[in-house]
Design a protein around this motif. Structure first.
Motif, short mmCIF file in Angstrom:
data_model
loop_
_atom_site.label_atom_id
_atom_site.label_comp_id
_atom_site.label_asym_id
_atom_site.label_seq_id
_atom_site.Cartn_x
_atom_site.Cartn_y
_atom_site.Cartn_z
N GLY A 165 -19.05 -52.00 -44.88
CA GLY A 165 -18.67 -51.26 -43.69
C GLY A 165 -17.66 -50.16 -43.97
O GLY A 165 -16.85 -50.27 -44.89
N SER A 222 -21.42 -48.39 -41.93
CA SER A 222 -21.08 -48.27 -40.51
C SER A 222 -19.88 -47.34 -40.37
O SER A 222 -19.27 -46.95 -41.37
CB SER A 222 -20.75 -49.66 -39.92
OG SER A 222 -19.66 -50.25 -40.63
N GLU A 223 -19.55 -47.00 -39.12
CA GLU A 223 -18.41 -46.11 -38.83
C GLU A 223 -18.46 -44.84 -39.68
O GLU A 223 -17.47 -44.41 -40.26
CB GLU A 223 -17.07 -46.83 -39.06
CG GLU A 223 -16.83 -48.04 -38.19
CD GLU A 223 -17.27 -49.35 -38.83
OE1 GLU A 223 -17.61 -50.29 -38.09
OE2 GLU A 223 -17.27 -49.43 -40.08
#
Length: 238
Positions: A95, A122-123
């Protein structure tokens, strides 16, 4: 020779250094084994926070008889790596927030590497902004579609002198991907556009409460997507 997935192959192809490569969160050690086996790097340090993945990596290293070129280290992030010990550092398959923590805690080490090869899961937008705010410049990007999921990745280097803050689209979609008119980014944007248009339509049809805030949010996202597509396809994209 070990066969990499499309995602890992794209990550490996972003590596340009030929000396020592550190792979953080190495898991099975696929990337170090692949690059060392092809003699694209001299040596590698395969690191993981858990002993189990390191044992799997060791098995692959022995399988391809690369014990003299790849060492393994138990390490939380970059803790077991010294400044300037590795020319390149790969952090992939985790992540964005975890990768931010690793780079912040290992800042002294990360900023001495010639290149960071990063593949946040992600992000993504927040991670690209973090890189810029931390003094890193993204010098190359790629994006692949594998098993129904889109994976952007980037090569970054620390520089004390940088240009002005990039446009929001650079953080959202990747400045280099937009410049390349990357076909997978185009596919991703078209998919996102369709998804958000469907959500917006259902929201407006079935709303039993005030949805003005969510509606405005979706319209703003669609505006960004349209701008991105225009950069790739030209101003005629609707």
């Amino acid at each position: 020779m070990v066969q990499l997935s499309r995602r890992l192959s794209a990550v490996a192809n972003l590596v340009t250094i030929t000396g020592i490569l550190a792979d953080v969160g190495t898991d099975h050690g696929y990337i170090p084994v692949f690059l060392a086996g092809q003699k694209r790097i001299q040596r590698a340090i395969a690191m993981d926070v858990n002993q189990g993945p390191l044992e799997r990596a060791k098995e692959h290293i022995r399988q391809y008889e690369l014990e003299d070129r790849i060492e393994t280290r138990l390490s939380d992030g970059l803790n077991a790596l010294k400044p300037k010990e590795a020319e390149g550092i790969v952090i992939a398959g985790m992540g964005g927030n975890l990768m931010k923590r690793i780079l912040m805690q290992g800042e002294e080490v990360a900023k001495t590497a010639k290149e960071l090869i990063l593949q946040p899961q992600s992000e993504i937008m927040e991670f690209r902004r973090f890189l810029w705010e931390s003094g890193y410049v993204i010098t190359a990007e790629d994006m692949v579609l594998e098993d129904g999921k889109y994976y952007p990745m980037m090569r970054a280097t620390y520089r004390s002198n940088r240009k002005n803050e990039p446009d929001i689209l650079a953080f959202k979609y990747g400045e280099k991907l937009l410049e390349q008119k990357h076909p997978v980014l185009r596919q991703y944007l078209q998919w996102q556009k369709k998804q958000k248009e469907q959500i917006l339509e259902k929201l407006q049809q079935n709303a039993k409460q005030d949805v003005s805030s969510r509606t405005q949010e979706l319209k703003q996202e669609l505006a960004y997507i349209t701008r991105g597509l225009e950069m790739i396809d030209g101003a005629d994209e609707k």
